[in-house]
Design an enzyme around this catalytic site. Structure first.
Site, PDB file in Angstrom:
ATOM      1  N   GLU A  79      73.244  93.215  79.656  1.00  0.00           N
ATOM      2  CA  GLU A  79      72.860  94.482  79.914  1.00  0.00           C
ATOM      3  C   GLU A  79      72.413  94.545  81.318  1.00  0.00           C
ATOM      4  O   GLU A  79      72.397  95.609  82.033  1.00  0.00           O
ATOM      5  CB  GLU A  79      71.776  95.109  79.033  1.00  0.00           C
ATOM      6  CG  GLU A  79      72.403  95.405  77.489  1.00  0.00           C
ATOM      7  CD  GLU A  79      73.651  96.414  77.570  1.00  0.00           C
ATOM      8  OE1 GLU A  79      73.625  97.337  78.232  1.00  0.00           O
ATOM      9  OE2 GLU A  79      74.846  95.959  76.669  1.00  0.00           O
ATOM     10  N   VAL A 122      67.945  97.435  67.537  1.00  0.00           N
ATOM     11  CA  VAL A 122      68.442  97.674  69.211  1.00  0.00           C
ATOM     12  C   VAL A 122      69.250  98.822  68.859  1.00  0.00           C
ATOM     13  O   VAL A 122      70.069  99.235  67.952  1.00  0.00           O
ATOM     14  CB  VAL A 122      69.306  96.437  69.309  1.00  0.00           C
ATOM     15  CG1 VAL A 122      70.120  96.739  70.741  1.00  0.00           C
ATOM     16  CG2 VAL A 122      68.585  95.306  69.369  1.00  0.00           C
ATOM     17  N   PHE A 123      69.087  99.812  70.124  1.00  0.00           N
ATOM     18  CA  PHE A 123      69.796 101.135  70.062  1.00  0.00           C
ATOM     19  C   PHE A 123      71.129 100.933  70.968  1.00  0.00           C
ATOM     20  O   PHE A 123      70.901 100.596  72.110  1.00  0.00           O
ATOM     21  CB  PHE A 123      69.205 102.271  70.713  1.00  0.00           C
ATOM     22  CG  PHE A 123      69.962 103.530  70.624  1.00  0.00           C
ATOM     23  CD1 PHE A 123      70.275 104.021  69.298  1.00  0.00           C
ATOM     24  CD2 PHE A 123      70.101 103.912  71.806  1.00  0.00           C
ATOM     25  CE1 PHE A 123      70.645 105.390  69.568  1.00  0.00           C
ATOM     26  CE2 PHE A 123      70.784 105.159  71.829  1.00  0.00           C
ATOM     27  CZ  PHE A 123      71.105 106.005  70.565  1.00  0.00           C
ATOM     28  N   GLY A 124      72.286 101.098  70.598  1.00  0.00           N
ATOM     29  CA  GLY A 124      73.418 101.085  71.224  1.00  0.00           C
ATOM     30  C   GLY A 124      74.241 102.537  71.567  1.00  0.00           C
ATOM     31  O   GLY A 124      74.145 103.226  70.590  1.00  0.00           O
ATOM     32  N   TYR A 125      74.897 102.856  72.715  1.00  0.00           N
ATOM     33  CA  TYR A 125      75.269 104.177  72.694  1.00  0.00           C
ATOM     34  C   TYR A 125      76.577 104.012  73.483  1.00  0.00           C
ATOM     35  O   TYR A 125      77.139 104.930  73.647  1.00  0.00           O
ATOM     36  CB  TYR A 125      74.288 105.191  73.923  1.00  0.00           C
ATOM     37  CG  TYR A 125      73.838 104.189  75.016  1.00  0.00           C
ATOM     38  CD1 TYR A 125      74.795 104.632  76.126  1.00  0.00           C
ATOM     39  CD2 TYR A 125      72.741 103.361  75.145  1.00  0.00           C
ATOM     40  CE1 TYR A 125      74.476 103.985  77.465  1.00  0.00           C
ATOM     41  CE2 TYR A 125      72.672 102.783  76.360  1.00  0.00           C
ATOM     42  CZ  TYR A 125      73.504 103.184  77.458  1.00  0.00           C
ATOM     43  OH  TYR A 125      73.100 102.566  78.573  1.00  0.00           O
ATOM     44  N   GLY A 126      76.959 102.769  73.843  1.00  0.00           N
ATOM     45  CA  GLY A 126      78.213 102.525  74.530  1.00  0.00           C
ATOM     46  C   GLY A 126      79.117 101.530  73.710  1.00  0.00           C
ATOM     47  O   GLY A 126      79.012 101.467  72.501  1.00  0.00           O
ATOM     48  N   SER A 127      79.494 100.368  74.460  1.00  0.00           N
ATOM     49  CA  SER A 127      80.161  99.288  73.806  1.00  0.00           C
ATOM     50  C   SER A 127      79.671  98.820  72.862  1.00  0.00           C
ATOM     51  O   SER A 127      80.068  97.980  72.089  1.00  0.00           O
ATOM     52  CB  SER A 127      80.893  98.497  74.890  1.00  0.00           C
ATOM     53  OG  SER A 127      79.983  97.697  75.756  1.00  0.00           O
TER      54      SER A 127
END
Length: 178
Positions: free
Chosen positions: A85, A7-12
């Site tokens: 999301e 899983v790619f996260g870019y914010g919280s």
């Protein structure tokens, strides 16, 4: 491994994933950039007073975090991410290649901004972003707190984003003046 789930996260999601994972690595997604491009009417704003949240807008590259999730945890993790999301379905679920800091390239679940969705804000000026973020509040709290957390956590990860830091300064100035 072909059966790995990432899983790619870019914010919280970077600092508060909310699901069990077996590995956490700095990662870069090419072809998308971190941007305040989604009107928030749920987490950081309301329909009457929208705020802004991050999205992955077309173009550029984004440094974030990739999480490897164990197969036994995948079903529950996936359900959690869909709920977290997609409260108003402003993102398109996709699988994209990301490059991990150690050089590996993996396929990861990402939530891309849906440019056809009514909540798509597009490329707003920093001043317009500041106007929308200042004073906005939703189910997850104040919009400025989301921005402040983002900038602070990006700094902790060694990511300096001059436009986000300038945006934070503009929002804080607006909130002090209010």
């Amino acid at each position: 491994m072909a059966d790995e789930r990432w899983v790619f996260g870019y914010g919280s999601l970077m600092w508060r994933p909310g699901f069990p994972y077996q590995e956490r690595r700095a990662a870069t997604l090419h072809g998308r950039r971190r941007a305040f491009c989604i009107y928030s009417v749920h987490h950081r704003g309301t329909y009457e007073r929208p705020g802004l949240v991050l999205g992955l807008a077309p173009g550029g590259a984004t440094r974030g975090m990739a999480f490897r999730v164990g197969e036994a945890d995948w079903e529950e993790t996936y359900a959690y991410l869909k709920e977290r999301e997609q409260p108003t379905e402003t993102y398109i679920e996709a699988s994209r290649a990301v490059r991990l800091a150690d050089g590996r390239r993996v396929e990861a679940l990402v939530f891309l901004s849906d440019v056809a969705h009514p909540q798509w804000a597009g490329a707003l000026s920093l001043e317009k972003q500041a106007e929308l973020i200042a004073g906005a509040r939703g189910l997850s709290g104040r919009n400025v707190d989301y921005l402040r957390d983002l900038v602070g956590h990006l700094r902790e990860e060694g990511v300096r984003d001059a436009s986000l830091e300038r945006l934070l300064g503009l929002v804080e100035a607006r909130e002090l003046a209010a």
